[in-house]
Design a protein around this motif. Sequence first.
Motif, PDB file in Angstrom:
ATOM      1  N   ILE A   1       3.964   8.828   7.610  1.00  0.00           N
ATOM      2  CA  ILE A   1       4.400   9.705   6.518  1.00  0.00           C
ATOM      3  C   ILE A   1       4.893   8.872   5.347  1.00  0.00           C
ATOM      4  O   ILE A   1       4.551   9.141   4.187  1.00  0.00           O
ATOM      5  N   ASP A   2       5.698   7.850   5.633  1.00  0.00           N
ATOM      6  CA  ASP A   2       6.213   6.982   4.568  1.00  0.00           C
ATOM      7  C   ASP A   2       5.077   6.363   3.771  1.00  0.00           C
ATOM      8  O   ASP A   2       5.130   6.293   2.542  1.00  0.00           O
ATOM      9  N   ALA A   3       4.038   5.912   4.468  1.00  0.00           N
ATOM     10  CA  ALA A   3       2.901   5.302   3.780  1.00  0.00           C
ATOM     11  C   ALA A   3       2.233   6.306   2.852  1.00  0.00           C
ATOM     12  O   ALA A   3       1.878   5.973   1.715  1.00  0.00           O
ATOM     13  N   GLU A   4       2.080   7.538   3.307  1.00  0.00           N
ATOM     14  CA  GLU A   4       1.469   8.571   2.465  1.00  0.00           C
ATOM     15  C   GLU A   4       2.373   8.925   1.286  1.00  0.00           C
ATOM     16  O   GLU A   4       1.893   9.110   0.165  1.00  0.00           O
ATOM     17  N   LEU A   5       3.668   9.032   1.532  1.00  0.00           N
ATOM     18  CA  LEU A   5       4.592   9.395   0.453  1.00  0.00           C
ATOM     19  C   LEU A   5       4.696   8.283  -0.585  1.00  0.00           C
ATOM     20  O   LEU A   5       4.792   8.557  -1.785  1.00  0.00           O
ATOM     21  N   VAL A   6       4.639   7.027  -0.143  1.00  0.00           N
ATOM     22  CA  VAL A   6       4.673   5.903  -1.081  1.00  0.00           C
ATOM     23  C   VAL A   6       3.417   5.908  -1.935  1.00  0.00           C
ATOM     24  O   VAL A   6       3.482   5.726  -3.148  1.00  0.00           O
ATOM     25  N   SER A   7       2.265   6.151  -1.311  1.00  0.00           N
ATOM     26  CA  SER A   7       1.032   6.185  -2.100  1.00  0.00           C
ATOM     27  C   SER A   7       1.049   7.345  -3.067  1.00  0.00           C
ATOM     28  O   SER A   7       0.535   7.246  -4.186  1.00  0.00           O
ATOM     29  N   PHE A   8       1.659   8.465  -2.701  1.00  0.00           N
ATOM     30  CA  PHE A   8       1.777   9.600  -3.623  1.00  0.00           C
ATOM     31  C   PHE A   8       2.693   9.231  -4.782  1.00  0.00           C
ATOM     32  O   PHE A   8       2.391   9.544  -5.933  1.00  0.00           O
ATOM     33  N   SER A   9       3.800   8.565  -4.493  1.00  0.00           N
ATOM     34  CA  SER A   9       4.735   8.144  -5.550  1.00  0.00           C
ATOM     35  C   SER A   9       4.061   7.210  -6.524  1.00  0.00           C
ATOM     36  O   SER A   9       4.252   7.302  -7.732  1.00  0.00           O
ATOM     37  N   ASN A  10       3.262   6.283  -6.000  1.00  0.00           N
ATOM     38  CA  ASN A  10       2.551   5.334  -6.876  1.00  0.00           C
ATOM     39  C   ASN A  10       1.539   6.051  -7.759  1.00  0.00           C
ATOM     40  O   ASN A  10       1.404   5.744  -8.933  1.00  0.00           O
ATOM     41  N   VAL A  11       0.856   7.063  -7.226  1.00  0.00           N
ATOM     42  CA  VAL A  11      -0.125   7.821  -8.005  1.00  0.00           C
ATOM     43  C   VAL A  11       0.604   8.669  -9.042  1.00  0.00           C
ATOM     44  O   VAL A  11       0.179   8.777 -10.190  1.00  0.00           O
TER      45      VAL A  11
END
Length: 127
Positions: free
Chosen positions: A114-124
Amino acid sequence: MNQEEKVMSSGYEASSVEVQNVIIEWAKAAEAFHQRYGKLTEVINVLQVTARRNPGANKAKLRRLVALRQHMSDALMTLLLDMSGQKPGRSAQPSKPGQLRSHTCLLDELNREIDAELVSFSNVAQA
């Protein structure tokens, strides 16, 4: 009779401190899991609104996040059923420290995903 007692007592018995530590680890992992589930739901809601306003929005990302949330729901339900002993053909029995430890590992693994997905969302979102 002494030999029977030796066989019965030869199994490993977790100390109360070990059991307490496992329960605390499980509770922390479960709390983190619930927090991430809430954050993931917020992100999905934002992406759904964006997708309605902008048909060209990244729907693949939205589908991946929805699938991850479903996986989380399935995993949580499985763990809860496992702990309650409500499986068909299984008598109700309390969870054991090893069972809680494996649940903690699964929750930690899902938290990292989940953290990996949320970090990638934050970066986008920042770009």
